[in-house]
Write an enzyme that holds these catalytic residues in place. Structure first.
Site: not given
Ligand SMILES: *Cc1c(COP(=O)(O)O)cnc(C)c1O
Length: 329
Positions: A27, A120
């Protein structure tokens, strides 16, 4: 590119030592085709993104695509069309996915999210009855495959992954497996934050998938802490001085350099000057104002000014059409 590739390869290797499969979270790169292509070529077989539009763009890559935020009801058809896996937490949504998957003659994989205290997404871990009911219903759906359980850490609740938290998740897995006589193949145990804890806590063997983004992109994990085996300086923001002058402010004379940004809402914490003796004084919509008094470099008008990027900075830059992207092999 080389640094991002090396990060990807090392993250994969580190996880492989613990029999963990890496879903590369993309992302932060805002659907950038070339970067994603480089990441895939390192041996990634799941792309994970929170933007459906990005995943749609990756349609031509023959890897699995995972939507890592809960799908909206209004987009389920495209979710089924452009992705293979979603993180889910509502039965209604899963039913909807099942219907569209049926229309498209697909079996769609879901990772059922468990909230272990982070506020979350996910079914709250203490509500086993709710989970039980969900799984009972899911198992009746012909076009849904309950591929695994997943959780998030270090979000709103600031929950840091601990062995206890992992065990909570794993106990739920075993209980569901026993109650329904099924096998739950995948446990998605968090993000780069979990990777940060590999040397500090015992990651249970049941955790066999991680969704890694920041570690690949910027070599950082839990609380943005750098990994010593990864590159942090993968990306640079470059602009140039349009003014260099001595100025006196509050009785102190300083050498001030001004460079152009041309993008609104750029924040101080997004940028780290490569020249450690240079300090950011202020950022507005047009300029970055720098204190260059202590710099040992001879700085001249029109010289390039370089910054490394924080996670927020990279996200901001990649999403800005005003920033020209150059790829350096
Ligand atoms: C962005 C995201 C990740 C990745 O997190 P990082 O800290 O960039 O490795 C994993 N799971 C979800 C649901 C996310 O939104």
């Amino acid at each position: 590119m080389k640094k991002i590739r090396e990060n990807t390869i090392r993250v994969i290797e580190k996880c492989k030592e613990k029999n963990i499969k890496v879903a590369a979270v993309t992302k932060v790169f805002a659907g950038d085709f070339k970067i994603i292509e480089n990441i895939i070529n390192c041996g990634i077989d799941i792309l994970a993104d929170s933007r459906l539009l990005n995943l749609k763009k990756f349609n031509t890559f023959s890897v699995e695509k995972m939507l890592i935020r809960i799908p909206m009801k209004s987009e389920i058809e495209n979710v089924v069309k452009y992705t293979n896996i979603s993180l889910v937490s509502e039965l209604e949504t899963i039913k909807e996915i099942n219907e569209y998957a049926n229309n498209y003659n697909k079996v769609y994989d879901i990772i059922l999210m468990i909230d272990i205290g982070d506020l979350r997404e996910g079914v709250y871990f203490e509500n086993y009855d709710e989970l039980y009911f969900y799984v009972k219903e899911i198992l009746k759906m012909k076009n849904i495959n309950l591929r695994g359980l997943g959780t998030n850490f270090s979000c709103f609740g600031g929950v840091i992954p601990t062995e206890d938290k992992f065990n909570t998740l794993i106990n739920i897995k075993y209980k569901l497996e026993k109650d329904f006589n099924i096998e739950i193949k995948e446990i998605s145990g968090g993000s780069s934050g979990t990777l940060s804890l590999f040397e500090k806590i015992n990651i249970p063997k049941e955790i066999n998938q991680l969704r890694c983004g920041a570690s690949i992109a910027l070599g950082i994990g839990l609380n943005d802490m750098p990994f010593d085996y990864l590159h942090q300086d993968t990306c640079e923001f470059v602009t140039e001085f349009v003014e260099i002058k001595n100025k006196t402010f509050k009785g102190v004379t300083k050498k001030i350099g001004i460079c152009v940004i041309n993008i609104p809402e750029l924040k101080k914490e997004y940028l780290v000057p490569l020249d450690k003796k240079v300090k950011i004084i202020d950022i507005n919509d047009d300029y970055i104002v720098l204190d260059i008094t202590n710099s040992e470099n001879r700085l001249n008008l029109n010289d390039p000014v370089k910054f490394n990027l924080s996670y927020g900075g990279l996200l901001f830059m990649m999403n800005s059409p005003y920033i020209k992207k150059h790829y350096i092999e």
